[in-house]
Design a protein around this motif. Sequence first.
Motif, PDB file in Angstrom:
ATOM      1  N   VAL A   1      74.542  -5.200  71.210  1.00 11.49           N
ATOM      2  CA  VAL A   1      74.096  -3.925  70.653  1.00 11.49           C
ATOM      3  C   VAL A   1      73.675  -4.170  69.206  1.00 11.49           C
ATOM      4  O   VAL A   1      74.525  -4.517  68.355  1.00 11.49           O
ATOM      5  N   ASP A   2      72.374  -4.022  68.898  1.00 14.17           N
ATOM      6  CA  ASP A   2      71.847  -4.204  67.542  1.00 14.17           C
ATOM      7  C   ASP A   2      71.982  -2.898  66.773  1.00 14.17           C
ATOM      8  O   ASP A   2      71.489  -1.844  67.217  1.00 14.17           O
ATOM      9  N   VAL A   3      72.661  -2.949  65.634  1.00 12.22           N
ATOM     10  CA  VAL A   3      72.993  -1.755  64.863  1.00 12.22           C
ATOM     11  C   VAL A   3      72.393  -1.872  63.456  1.00 12.22           C
ATOM     12  O   VAL A   3      72.436  -2.950  62.835  1.00 12.22           O
ATOM     13  N   ARG A   4      71.863  -0.745  62.968  1.00 10.03           N
ATOM     14  CA  ARG A   4      71.350  -0.676  61.593  1.00 10.03           C
ATOM     15  C   ARG A   4      72.153   0.374  60.830  1.00 10.03           C
ATOM     16  O   ARG A   4      72.255   1.532  61.268  1.00 10.03           O
ATOM     17  N   LEU A   5      72.726  -0.022  59.695  1.00 13.96           N
ATOM     18  CA  LEU A   5      73.488   0.871  58.831  1.00 13.96           C
ATOM     19  C   LEU A   5      72.676   1.138  57.566  1.00 13.96           C
ATOM     20  O   LEU A   5      72.136   0.203  56.956  1.00 13.96           O
ATOM     21  N   LYS A   6      72.605   2.406  57.159  1.00 13.60           N
ATOM     22  CA  LYS A   6      71.809   2.778  55.987  1.00 13.60           C
ATOM     23  C   LYS A   6      72.665   3.562  54.999  1.00 13.60           C
ATOM     24  O   LYS A   6      73.607   4.246  55.382  1.00 13.60           O
TER      25      LYS A   6
END
Length: 373
Positions: A44-49
């Motif tokens: 699962v590829d996750v992006r945190l901003k």
Amino acid sequence: MRKITVLLTAFLLVLPAASAAVEPMISIENISPQPADPGETVNVDVRLKNDGDTDATFDPLQVKTPEGVTVIGTTASFSDEISICGGCQAVGTVYLKVEKDATTGTYPLRFDLEREGIGVSKTVELQVDGSPNLLFSLSNVSVAPGETIDSTLSVTNVGTERATQVVANPDNDLISFQPSSVSLGSIPPGETSTAPITIEADSSMDSGIQKFSADIDYRTDGGEASITRTETLSIRQVAELAVSDVDTGSATIGKTSTLRLELENLGPGEAERIKTELTCDGATVNRETAFIGQLDDDESVPATFELVPDRKNVECTVDTSYRDDTGRNISETFTFSATDRRSPLMTAAIILAVIAGMVYLYWGRQGDEQAEI
């Protein structure tokens, strides 16, 4: 009053800017594979901003999974405290493992990003696509050549998806199954469906282990499917004993006579622990039981008994018990005739009559000779 109003207005203007100082966000970029098979590893590829304008440090990314899915690791960027500057982002991968026995369905995954007990959450769904795996067995797997037995056919779904409209078709050239096609309905994962079945083995079958197969047809959400499974059936060794010959000799009423009978094993199995018992109506049996032991296929063995007939017509029964691959018994009945034993008085009378006749003939001849002189 005017001073208070100015201060309040200034506070309200500053409040949105303060609240936007740290603004975390979570987005799921990709789930692979989707759907996943039981036993697979899922990335699962996750992006945190941080859409705020203030740098912030967050706790390690928390991932909550339901039963059937476990977290096995993350990239280093998510395993420790996560520092994200204002307007910046961090990317990484969460590794999940779908358990081998996870069934077909939807599994919610929750991702939490927090700092000082406050944060955001994101929930996505992982699709798991299992498949049925059907095995079959019989409750009674032992039959003799030419024998018919009642059994129970069982089909178990050890897979991860429900199978519907399940039909089993067992087949073997020398084994007859009735019915030849067995309907078992719908079988969820981990459950078993059963149905009665009759098995008949051909009389020409050799003893030992006999293999037979079954084509199992079924339906899933993906359409129709079929699977072939193999099972074994034990063909028992069966011995068939018979009384092939009976010899009573010259049995005489009131006298001890010898009765000899021949036991033959018609096969095909080996007979053991053979015991033969003789009972008679019209005669007293002195020794009723004979222990023979073992008799191979196509072999024969004599059994001898002593008896005393007490009448002319005698009826006897031979009961034989033995073991092959199971316990068996046979019973045969026969009759024979005994002759009368002559009494001593009758024998003496016959002897006297013979002597008298001889004396009569002798003296008659002597008289004839004197008359001629």
